[in-house]
Design a protein around this motif. Structure first.
Motif, mmCIF file in Angstrom:
data_model
loop_
_atom_site.group_PDB
_atom_site.id
_atom_site.type_symbol
_atom_site.label_atom_id
_atom_site.label_comp_id
_atom_site.label_asym_id
_atom_site.label_seq_id
_atom_site.Cartn_x
_atom_site.Cartn_y
_atom_site.Cartn_z
ATOM 1 N N ARG A 194 9.074 5.227 5.177
ATOM 2 C CA ARG A 194 8.826 6.609 4.769
ATOM 3 C C ARG A 194 9.807 6.939 3.666
ATOM 4 N NH1 ARG A 194 4.692 9.516 5.627
ATOM 5 N NH2 ARG A 194 4.725 8.952 7.818
ATOM 6 N N LEU B 145 -5.407 4.716 2.503
ATOM 7 C CA LEU B 145 -4.531 3.648 2.025
ATOM 8 C C LEU B 145 -4.860 3.310 0.581
ATOM 9 C CD1 LEU B 145 -5.020 1.592 5.242
ATOM 10 C CD2 LEU B 145 -2.853 2.577 4.554
ATOM 11 N N GLN C 54 0.513 5.346 1.298
ATOM 12 C CA GLN C 54 -0.310 6.288 2.045
ATOM 13 C C GLN C 54 0.326 7.667 1.944
ATOM 14 O OE1 GLN C 54 -0.579 5.566 6.322
ATOM 15 N NE2 GLN C 54 -2.676 6.331 6.342
ATOM 16 N N TYR D 152 0.848 -1.184 0.000
ATOM 17 C CA TYR D 152 0.000 0.000 0.000
ATOM 18 C C TYR D 152 0.891 1.244 0.000
ATOM 19 C CZ TYR D 152 -4.083 -2.759 1.509
ATOM 20 O OH TYR D 152 -5.128 -3.652 1.590
ATOM 21 N N GLY E 50 -1.506 12.241 5.634
ATOM 22 C CA GLY E 50 -2.857 12.568 6.056
ATOM 23 C C GLY E 50 -3.949 11.961 5.188
ATOM 24 N N ARG E 51 -3.596 10.978 4.409
ATOM 25 C CA ARG E 51 -4.577 10.403 3.495
ATOM 26 C C ARG E 51 -4.814 8.933 3.803
ATOM 27 N NH1 ARG E 51 -4.692 13.401 -1.261
ATOM 28 N NH2 ARG E 51 -6.498 12.128 -1.818
ATOM 29 N N PHE F 226 4.365 7.067 2.245
ATOM 30 C CA PHE F 226 4.551 6.059 3.299
ATOM 31 C C PHE F 226 4.099 4.729 2.714
ATOM 32 C CE2 PHE F 226 5.534 4.709 7.348
ATOM 33 C CZ PHE F 226 4.490 4.260 8.128
ATOM 34 N N LEU G 2 3.468 0.749 2.906
ATOM 35 C CA LEU G 2 3.115 -0.256 3.902
ATOM 36 C C LEU G 2 2.967 -1.622 3.244
ATOM 37 C CD1 LEU G 2 0.476 1.943 5.634
ATOM 38 C CD2 LEU G 2 2.370 0.900 6.868
ATOM 39 N N GLY H 90 2.909 -4.068 8.444
ATOM 40 C CA GLY H 90 4.209 -3.717 8.980
ATOM 41 C C GLY H 90 4.223 -2.261 9.389
ATOM 42 N N ASP H 91 5.373 -1.798 9.847
ATOM 43 C CA ASP H 91 5.486 -0.424 10.328
ATOM 44 C C ASP H 91 5.866 0.572 9.249
ATOM 45 O OD1 ASP H 91 6.578 -1.072 13.743
ATOM 46 O OD2 ASP H 91 4.601 -0.643 12.896
#
Lengths: 109, 112
Positions: free
Chosen positions: B108, B44, B38, B36, B41-42, B88, B90, B104-105
């Motif tokens: 960035r 997925l 991201q 994914y 502020g949006r 970001f 994911l 996962g974490d």
């Protein structure tokens, strides 16, 4: 095509209050409805989920209410705490998962 | 228990450079795997998903590609990064398509 509509975009609640986030879906084939909690810089974490054969599910301070006829479901956070401040995503699943756009919750002390 | 690892956590790359992000899952076999993106502020955006080794489905046309060389390894790549690739990223896994995904974490990615 957005299949899951989430509202509000952002929400500010006082400590101890109730936070309510709503989602509506279109595809009646969805059969699983999870909620995710995401803190800044982290991936979303599964918070609570419900299947459409029940109208409510509660885990601690978190409750999902599900209205199958209205094709709506909501997350209620009771006794909201500053540590609950995060972005919350609803989702709906059949063969794949469709996410809502997210709600940024801020709980003020 | 199952765990998912993504690396690196942060990455700064110049425009036009290549990209390789890696994701591995432990404690399960034959998982579904997902990438994914991201935006700040949006929500997925699903980029790719895989139900098995070598099987990749793309959700949106873009400058990125994905590969699954091993059962529990998922790689996101680009030959030439664009400014618009910032975000970001994911990785997630699930046991089946109709079961919850676990994330996962993230990585960035900043493009300069």
């Amino acid at each position: 095509q957005q299949q899951v509509k989430q509202s509000p975009q952002s929400l500010i609640v006082q400590k101890g209050g109730i936070s309510i986030i709503n989602c509506a879906y279109e595809n009646t084939a969805f059969d699983y409805f999870p909620w995710y909690q995401q803190f800044p810089g982290k991936g979303p974490a599964l918070l609570i989920a419900i299947r459409p054969d029940v109208s409510e599910k509660k885990e601690g301070r978190f409750t999902i209410s599900f209205n199958k006829s209205a094709k709506q479901f909501s997350l209620h956070i009771m006794d909201s705490q500053p540590g609950d401040s995060a972005t919350y995503f609803c989702a709906a699943v059949v063969d794949d998962m469709r996410f809502g756009a997210g709600t940024r919750l801020t709980v003020k002390p | 228990s199952q765990t998912i690892h993504q690396w690196p956590a942060t990455l700064v790359q110049p425009v036009g450079s290549p990209l390789s992000l890696e994701c591995t899952v432990e404690g399960t076999s034959n998982p579904n795997l997902y990438w994914y993106r991201q935006a700040a502020g949006r929500g997925l955006q699903l980029l790719f998903y895989s139900v098995g080794i070598g099987q990749i489905s793309s959700e949106v046309p873009q400058n990125l590609s994905a590969s699954r060389p091993q059962d529990r390894q998922f790689i996101l790549s680009s030959k030439k990064l664009l400014l618009s690739d910032s975000g970001f990223y994911l990785c997630a896994w699930s046991k089946k398509s109709n079961q919850p995904q676990h994330f996962g974490d993230g990585t960035r990615l900043s493009i300069l």
